[in-house]
Write a protein that holds these residues in place. Structure first.
Motif, mmCIF file in Angstrom:
data_model
loop_
_atom_site.group_PDB
_atom_site.id
_atom_site.type_symbol
_atom_site.label_atom_id
_atom_site.label_comp_id
_atom_site.label_asym_id
_atom_site.label_seq_id
_atom_site.Cartn_x
_atom_site.Cartn_y
_atom_site.Cartn_z
ATOM 1 N N ASN A 1 0.829 -1.209 0.000
ATOM 2 C CA ASN A 1 0.000 0.000 0.000
ATOM 3 C C ASN A 1 0.864 1.260 0.000
ATOM 4 O OD1 ASN A 1 -2.539 0.898 -0.149
ATOM 5 N ND2 ASN A 1 -3.023 0.662 2.034
ATOM 6 N N LEU A 2 1.943 1.217 0.779
ATOM 7 C CA LEU A 2 2.861 2.366 0.837
ATOM 8 C C LEU A 2 3.489 2.599 -0.544
ATOM 9 C CD1 LEU A 2 4.641 1.532 4.219
ATOM 10 C CD2 LEU A 2 3.331 3.622 3.754
ATOM 11 N N ILE A 3 3.918 1.501 -1.183
ATOM 12 C CA ILE A 3 4.600 1.631 -2.483
ATOM 13 C C ILE A 3 3.608 2.051 -3.576
ATOM 14 C CG2 ILE A 3 5.884 0.358 -4.270
ATOM 15 C CD1 ILE A 3 7.133 -1.272 -1.900
ATOM 16 N N SER A 4 2.395 1.472 -3.558
ATOM 17 C CA SER A 4 1.439 1.865 -4.604
ATOM 18 C C SER A 4 1.021 3.322 -4.414
ATOM 19 C CB SER A 4 0.238 0.919 -4.674
ATOM 20 O OG SER A 4 -0.560 1.045 -3.539
ATOM 21 N N GLY A 5 0.873 3.756 -3.163
ATOM 22 C CA GLY A 5 0.523 5.171 -2.913
ATOM 23 C C GLY A 5 1.587 6.110 -3.483
ATOM 24 N N PHE A 6 2.834 5.738 -3.301
ATOM 25 C CA PHE A 6 3.991 6.504 -3.792
ATOM 26 C C PHE A 6 3.964 6.595 -5.322
ATOM 27 C CE2 PHE A 6 8.521 6.236 -5.156
ATOM 28 C CZ PHE A 6 9.065 7.328 -4.493
ATOM 29 N N LEU A 7 3.553 5.492 -5.977
ATOM 30 C CA LEU A 7 3.569 5.457 -7.447
ATOM 31 C C LEU A 7 2.310 6.077 -8.060
ATOM 32 C CD1 LEU A 7 5.108 1.918 -7.954
ATOM 33 C CD2 LEU A 7 6.143 4.103 -8.628
ATOM 34 N N ILE A 8 1.178 5.888 -7.406
ATOM 35 C CA ILE A 8 -0.080 6.461 -7.925
ATOM 36 C C ILE A 8 0.048 7.980 -8.007
ATOM 37 C CG2 ILE A 8 -2.517 6.868 -7.309
ATOM 38 C CD1 ILE A 8 -2.526 3.865 -6.368
ATOM 39 N N ASP A 9 0.752 8.543 -7.059
ATOM 40 C CA ASP A 9 1.068 9.982 -7.060
ATOM 41 C C ASP A 9 1.712 10.438 -8.369
ATOM 42 O OD1 ASP A 9 0.292 10.945 -4.709
ATOM 43 O OD2 ASP A 9 2.299 11.184 -3.827
ATOM 44 N N ALA A 10 2.453 9.508 -9.000
ATOM 45 C CA ALA A 10 3.182 9.855 -10.222
ATOM 46 C C ALA A 10 2.449 9.396 -11.475
ATOM 47 C CB ALA A 10 4.572 9.211 -10.176
ATOM 48 N N GLY A 11 1.180 8.991 -11.338
ATOM 49 C CA GLY A 11 0.400 8.622 -12.521
ATOM 50 C C GLY A 11 0.340 7.133 -12.803
ATOM 51 N N PHE A 12 0.895 6.306 -11.905
ATOM 52 C CA PHE A 12 0.778 4.852 -12.085
ATOM 53 C C PHE A 12 -0.643 4.407 -11.726
ATOM 54 C CE2 PHE A 12 5.290 5.052 -12.213
ATOM 55 C CZ PHE A 12 5.778 3.841 -12.689
ATOM 56 N N GLU A 13 -1.042 3.282 -12.305
ATOM 57 C CA GLU A 13 -2.303 2.661 -11.898
ATOM 58 C C GLU A 13 -1.953 1.394 -11.126
ATOM 59 O OE1 GLU A 13 -5.534 2.877 -15.022
ATOM 60 O OE2 GLU A 13 -3.743 3.344 -16.200
ATOM 61 N N SER A 14 -2.900 0.920 -10.305
ATOM 62 C CA SER A 14 -2.539 -0.272 -9.531
ATOM 63 C C SER A 14 -3.722 -1.194 -9.327
ATOM 64 C CB SER A 14 -1.928 0.135 -8.196
ATOM 65 O OG SER A 14 -2.917 0.257 -7.224
ATOM 66 N N GLU A 15 -3.369 -2.449 -9.110
ATOM 67 C CA GLU A 15 -4.382 -3.481 -8.921
ATOM 68 C C GLU A 15 -3.850 -4.493 -7.914
ATOM 69 O OE1 GLU A 15 -5.005 -5.575 -12.626
ATOM 70 O OE2 GLU A 15 -5.972 -7.224 -11.565
ATOM 71 N N THR A 16 -4.707 -4.934 -6.994
ATOM 72 C CA THR A 16 -4.237 -5.969 -6.065
ATOM 73 C C THR A 16 -4.756 -7.322 -6.542
ATOM 74 O OG1 THR A 16 -6.117 -5.463 -4.677
ATOM 75 C CG2 THR A 16 -4.028 -4.520 -4.007
ATOM 76 N N ILE A 17 -3.910 -8.332 -6.401
ATOM 77 C CA ILE A 17 -4.271 -9.697 -6.816
ATOM 78 C C ILE A 17 -3.998 -10.567 -5.588
ATOM 79 C CG2 ILE A 17 -3.823 -11.564 -8.461
ATOM 80 C CD1 ILE A 17 -2.403 -9.384 -10.239
ATOM 81 N N CYS A 18 -5.031 -10.767 -4.758
ATOM 82 C CA CYS A 18 -4.795 -11.447 -3.483
ATOM 83 C C CYS A 18 -5.374 -12.852 -3.491
ATOM 84 C CB CYS A 18 -5.425 -10.655 -2.342
ATOM 85 S SG CYS A 18 -4.811 -8.963 -2.328
ATOM 86 N N ARG A 19 -4.737 -13.739 -2.760
ATOM 87 C CA ARG A 19 -5.311 -15.065 -2.521
ATOM 88 C C ARG A 19 -4.801 -15.557 -1.177
ATOM 89 N NH1 ARG A 19 -5.194 -20.132 -6.682
ATOM 90 N NH2 ARG A 19 -3.020 -20.301 -6.014
ATOM 91 N N GLY A 20 -5.746 -16.130 -0.394
ATOM 92 C CA GLY A 20 -5.377 -16.586 0.947
ATOM 93 C C GLY A 20 -4.832 -15.412 1.753
ATOM 94 N N LYS A 21 -3.713 -15.646 2.399
ATOM 95 C CA LYS A 21 -3.119 -14.578 3.222
ATOM 96 C C LYS A 21 -2.165 -13.724 2.407
ATOM 97 C CE LYS A 21 -3.222 -16.569 7.827
ATOM 98 N NZ LYS A 21 -2.481 -17.323 8.829
ATOM 99 N N THR A 22 -1.973 -14.099 1.132
ATOM 100 C CA THR A 22 -0.964 -13.426 0.311
ATOM 101 C C THR A 22 -1.525 -12.211 -0.415
ATOM 102 O OG1 THR A 22 0.163 -15.511 -0.025
ATOM 103 C CG2 THR A 22 0.643 -13.778 -1.615
ATOM 104 N N ASP A 23 -0.756 -11.134 -0.396
ATOM 105 C CA ASP A 23 -1.094 -9.936 -1.175
ATOM 106 C C ASP A 23 -0.113 -9.839 -2.334
ATOM 107 O OD1 ASP A 23 -3.043 -9.225 0.606
ATOM 108 O OD2 ASP A 23 -1.775 -7.831 1.728
ATOM 109 N N ASN A 24 -0.647 -9.597 -3.519
ATOM 110 C CA ASN A 24 0.189 -9.310 -4.687
ATOM 111 C C ASN A 24 -0.269 -7.968 -5.235
ATOM 112 O OD1 ASN A 24 1.488 -12.034 -4.870
ATOM 113 N ND2 ASN A 24 -0.616 -12.661 -5.226
ATOM 114 N N LEU A 25 0.687 -7.187 -5.692
ATOM 115 C CA LEU A 25 0.369 -5.854 -6.223
ATOM 116 C C LEU A 25 0.934 -5.727 -7.627
ATOM 117 C CD1 LEU A 25 -0.481 -2.790 -5.716
ATOM 118 C CD2 LEU A 25 1.917 -2.454 -5.057
ATOM 119 N N TYR A 26 0.098 -5.258 -8.559
ATOM 120 C CA TYR A 26 0.584 -4.966 -9.906
ATOM 121 C C TYR A 26 0.350 -3.479 -10.151
ATOM 122 C CZ TYR A 26 1.334 -5.321 -14.955
ATOM 123 O OH TYR A 26 1.820 -5.154 -16.222
#
Ligand SMILES: [Zn+2]
Length: 382
Positions: free
Chosen positions: A31-56
Motif C-alpha cells: 500500500n505504501l509503495i502503490s501510494g507513492f507510485l499512484i502519485d506519479a500517474g501509475f495505476e494499480s491493482e491488487t491480486i490477493c489469494r489466501g493470506k498473500t497480497d500481490n500488487l501490480y
C-alpha cells in the motif's frame, strides 16, 4: 536523482522496513509503495489469494513492457538482533532492519527510479510495471506464480524483467544473475523386515539398503554441466530410521535428497535415473518427488546490456554474470518473459540477524535502475 528525491526514497524505505511483514503477510508495504507510485500517474491493482497480497502497478498503455518483480515479505527475524528488526536504525553508515537486503531496498529503489523516470519522460515509448508479492519466502503458491496466471488472462506479458533479489557479493554492481539452476527433492522410504539384531538371517535391514542407494546416488555423474552452469549436484538432507533401542533392526528407513541441476538436464531425466537406482536395490519402497524450480538461462542480451551499461556508469565496474545461488521467483517469470535477469544489492547478510544495507548504496541502486530504464527505452539521459 536529486537530494530531495533521495530523501523521499529513504523515508519510504524506512516506512516499508517498519512493517513486520513476515511471510506471507504484507502488513501494508504494498500500500505504501502503490501510494507513492499512484502519485506519479501509475495505476494499480491488487491480486490477493489466501493470506498473500500481490500488487501490480503500471504506467503507460502501449509499447515494450518492462517489469520489476519483487517481494515485500521477509523471513522471521530469529534471535541475536542488537536493535528492533522492524525499527530501521542507522548504525555506522548502515540501515539495519529485517528485509534491508532481501529485498525491500530494491522494491523501494525501483519504485523511486520508475517514479523519477516517468516524471522526466512522461511520453516515453513503452510501459513500466511492478509486480510485488508477499509470498516469496514461503511456499510461493499464492504469490508470483498465481499473479502471473491472473495477468496472463488479461493478455499482459512483459518483454523484459528485472527481479530485484540481492545478487551482489562484495560491492554493489559486481554481479547480475542471468539464470538459475533447477531444484527437486525426493522422499524415499525403504521397507525391510524388522527383528532382533542377533538374528541376521531373520531380518532385512532397510538402513543397509538405504546406504547402498545413497552411496550409488552420490557417486552418479548426472551430467557434465553446460555453459554457465556446473554439473548437477546431489545432497542428502535427512535420514530417519531406528527405534532408539540397540537390539532392533528397524522395519523401515526414510531419507530425503535434493538435486540442483542445469538446463542441459530435465527434471524428468533426473527423476527416471534416480528411480532406477532406488528400484535396483529396493523393490519395496515408496518414492515421491517435488519439483520446486525449473532451470533457466536468459539468452536475450538487450536488457542485460542496458543494465551492464547502467552499472558501469554509476559504479564504474563491469558486473559478472552468474547462475549460482538458491531459487527465486525468476523461476516462474522466466516461463512468461523471455529476458529476465536478477539484480539487487549485496547479499552478505540475508536471513541473518542485524541484516543491513549501506546507506550510500540506496541512491546508487536507485540510479542504476533509473539508468537501466533510460538505456532500455532509449531516451537521452536527464
Ligand atoms: Zn528474496
Amino acid at each position: 536523482m536529486t537530494a530531495a528525491s533521495d530523501n523521499l526514497t529513504l523515508r519510504l524505505l524506512r516506512e516499508v522496513l517498519s512493517c513486520p511483514s513476515v511471510t506471507p503477510e504484507d502488513k501494508g508495504c504494498q500500500n505504501l509503495i502503490s501510494g507513492f507510485l499512484i502519485d506519479a500517474g501509475f495505476e494499480s491493482e491488487t491480486i490477493c489469494r489466501g493470506k498473500t497480497d500481490n500488487l501490480y502497478c503500471w504506467y503507460g498503455s502501449a509499447g515494450p513492457l518492462f517489469l520489476f518483480a519483487g517481494h515485500t515479505d521477509v523471513v522471521p527475524p530469529g534471535c541475536g538482533w542488537n536493535t528492533d528488526p522492524f525499527a530501521p536504525t542507522e548504525v555506522d553508515g548502515n540501515l539495519v532492519a529485517r528485509g534491508a537486503q532481501d529485498m525491500k531496498t530494491s522494491d523501494v529503489c525501483f519504485a523511486a527510479a520508475a517514479k523519477q523516470f516517468v516524471k522526466n519522460f512522461p511520453n516515453f515509448k513503452g510501459r513500466i510495471a511492478l509486480l510485488l508479492t508477499s509470498d516469496e519466502e514461503g511456499d510461493g503458491k499464492d504469490g508470483t506464480a498465481f499473479a502471473i496466471e491472473e495477468l496472463k488472462k488479461k493478455g499482459i506479458q512483459p518483454d523484459f524483467c528485472i527481479v530485484g533479489e540481492p545478487t551482489c557479493s562484495k560491492e554493489l554492481g559486481d554481479t547480475i544473475k542471468n539464470g538459475r539452476r533447477g531444484s527437486c527433492n525426493c522422499r524415499v522410504t525403504i521397507y525391510g523386515e524388522q527383528g532382533h539384531v542377533a538374528y541376521p538371517l531373520k531380518v532385512e535391514n532397510p538402513i543397509h539398503t538405504a546406504s547402498k542407494i545413497i552411496s550409488k546416488l552420490a557417486q552418479t555423474q548426472w551430467d557434465q554441466g553446460c555453459e554457465g552452469f556446473p554439473s548437477t549436484s546431489f545432497q542428502v538432507s535427512n535420514i530417519t530410521a531406528g527405534t532408539g533401542a540397540v537390539n532392533i533392526v528397524p522395519g523401515s528407513c526414510s531419507f530425503v535428497f535434493n538435486l540442483r541441476y542445469n538446463p542441459a538436464t530435465s527434471g524428468q531425466e533426473i527423476e527416471n535415473k534416480a528411480n532406477g537406482i532406488i528400484k535396483e536395490f529396493a523393490e519395496n519402497s515408496d518414492i515421491s518427488w517435488e519439483h520446486s524450480a525449473f532451470p533457466f538461462k536468459t539468452e536475450g542480451k538487450e536488457l542485460t546490456g542496458c543494465l551492464e551499461k547502467a552499472i558501469s556508469k554509476v559504479q564504474d565496474i563491469k558486473p559478472a554474470l552468474s547462475t549460482t545461488g538458491g531459487t527465486s521467483d525468476a523461476r516462474f517469470i522466466s516461463r512468461w518473459c523471455s529476458e529476465v535477469v536478477e539484480f539487487g544489492p549485496v547479499n552478505n547478510l540475508i536471513h541473518k540477524a542485524n541484516e543491513s544495507i549501506p546507506l550510500k548504496d540506496i541512491p546508487k541502486l536507485t540510479e542504476i535502475y533509473y539508468q537501466t530504464l533510460v538505456n532500455l527505452f532509449s531516451v537521452s539521459s536527464k
